[in-house]
Scaffold this active site. Sequence first.
Site, short mmCIF file in Angstrom:
data_model
loop_
_atom_site.label_atom_id
_atom_site.label_comp_id
_atom_site.label_asym_id
_atom_site.label_seq_id
_atom_site.Cartn_x
_atom_site.Cartn_y
_atom_site.Cartn_z
N LEU A 202 -50.57 -37.57 -7.71
CA LEU A 202 -50.10 -36.19 -7.54
C LEU A 202 -48.77 -36.14 -6.78
O LEU A 202 -48.56 -36.89 -5.82
CB LEU A 202 -51.17 -35.38 -6.80
CG LEU A 202 -52.53 -35.38 -7.50
CD1 LEU A 202 -53.57 -34.64 -6.65
CD2 LEU A 202 -52.45 -34.77 -8.89
N HIS B 279 -47.35 -31.11 -8.98
CA HIS B 279 -48.78 -30.76 -8.95
C HIS B 279 -49.08 -29.82 -7.78
O HIS B 279 -49.87 -28.89 -7.89
CB HIS B 279 -49.63 -32.02 -8.81
CG HIS B 279 -49.54 -32.96 -9.97
ND1 HIS B 279 -48.99 -34.21 -9.87
CD2 HIS B 279 -49.95 -32.84 -11.25
CE1 HIS B 279 -49.05 -34.82 -11.03
NE2 HIS B 279 -49.63 -34.01 -11.90
N ASP C 118 -43.57 -30.43 -19.42
CA ASP C 118 -44.20 -30.81 -20.68
C ASP C 118 -44.32 -29.56 -21.55
O ASP C 118 -45.42 -29.07 -21.82
CB ASP C 118 -45.57 -31.43 -20.40
CG ASP C 118 -45.45 -32.69 -19.55
OD1 ASP C 118 -44.78 -33.63 -19.99
OD2 ASP C 118 -45.98 -32.71 -18.44
N GLY D 196 -47.43 -27.70 -16.00
CA GLY D 196 -45.99 -27.74 -15.71
C GLY D 196 -45.17 -27.57 -16.98
O GLY D 196 -45.48 -28.16 -18.02
N GLN D 197 -44.08 -26.82 -16.86
CA GLN D 197 -43.20 -26.56 -18.00
C GLN D 197 -42.38 -27.80 -18.39
O GLN D 197 -41.79 -27.83 -19.46
CB GLN D 197 -42.29 -25.37 -17.65
CG GLN D 197 -41.47 -24.82 -18.79
CD GLN D 197 -42.31 -24.27 -19.94
OE1 GLN D 197 -43.46 -23.84 -19.74
NE2 GLN D 197 -41.78 -24.30 -21.14
O1 PAF Z 1 -50.18 -33.36 -18.17
C1 PAF Z 1 -51.13 -34.12 -17.89
O2 PAF Z 1 -51.22 -34.64 -16.77
C2 PAF Z 1 -52.18 -34.40 -18.95
O3 PAF Z 1 -51.62 -34.44 -20.22
C3 PAF Z 1 -53.36 -33.42 -18.88
C4 PAF Z 1 -52.93 -32.00 -19.22
C5 PAF Z 1 -54.00 -33.45 -17.52
C6 PAF Z 1 -54.43 -33.83 -19.92
O4 PAF Z 1 -54.92 -35.11 -19.66
#
Ligand code: PAF
Length: 282
Positions: free
Chosen positions: A31, A35, A148, A145-146
């Site tokens: 994290l 996060h 991704d 998170g944006q």
């Molecule tokens: O973004 C991530 O950390 C992962 O793709 C998720 C959304 C936790 C799914 O495993």
Amino acid sequence: MTRVVRTRAELRDALAASPRPYGLVPTMGWLHEGHRALMGRARAENATTVVSIFVNPRQFGDAADLAQYPRNEARDVATCEAEGVDIVFAPPVEEVYPPGFDTVVTVGAIARPLEGAARPGHFDGVATVVAILFNLVGAERAYFGQKDAQQVAVIRRMAIDLATPTEVIACPTIREADGLAMSSRNVHLTPDERRAAPVLRRALLAARSAWEDGERSAEALRARMRIELASEPLASVDYVSVADAASLRELDRVEGPALLSLAVRFGSTRLIDNEALGAPGP
Ligand code: PAF
């Protein structure tokens, strides 16, 4: 006090004793500040905050990539404690995928380009695990998170199509001071690669600035990103994209909301980033 649970049954019991609404932050651990921002938002908007920590084998195409994924559960739990998280769900693989598991959630067109093309099967793994987590937690809201952006779009599509009651909330990308987007993968960068990595942000901002100056040719914007990336010898480009913000289809001209995105390798580490033009991402 953060309660760590590992089984579906323990999670159910912990949730039964916790007030609604629930806010879920799905993670794969290691994290970071990004996060923490998701947890802070979840805490502010919900009575109970649940963080899942699960390195999902189904979203890794490559066994080596899965094996290398950084892990430190004790530190992650301490981070959750510090953020006032109520429940950490840190299951072993068989609690998420019970024996005989044989169901896959496949999202269609939005999952095919970009990361979907570069990492076959990746979004099946993401959509499947997130559907399971949504069902297990039954949260009112879930936070992603944006950075991704395509992942958010895929999960949103999945949640709408499967009538999942959980609202999918996208939160702004958190960056290091030099512009590098926070990512668990940054830890794999060598010191030289780390110095080089902010070129992703510079490339996106160069294209944004060309767009702000009136450039509407998508190919010219892609070229702008490629030129900036070429200035960094350690960067090896996987893709640069100028796509429609809603469909993620590549554009010829940028006449409405668009998403600039890119994937770049530094040695064995692959980083992604994006920038929305004209409106929030997909
Ligand atoms: O973004 C991530 O950390 C992962 O793709 C998720 C959304 C936790 C799914 O495993």
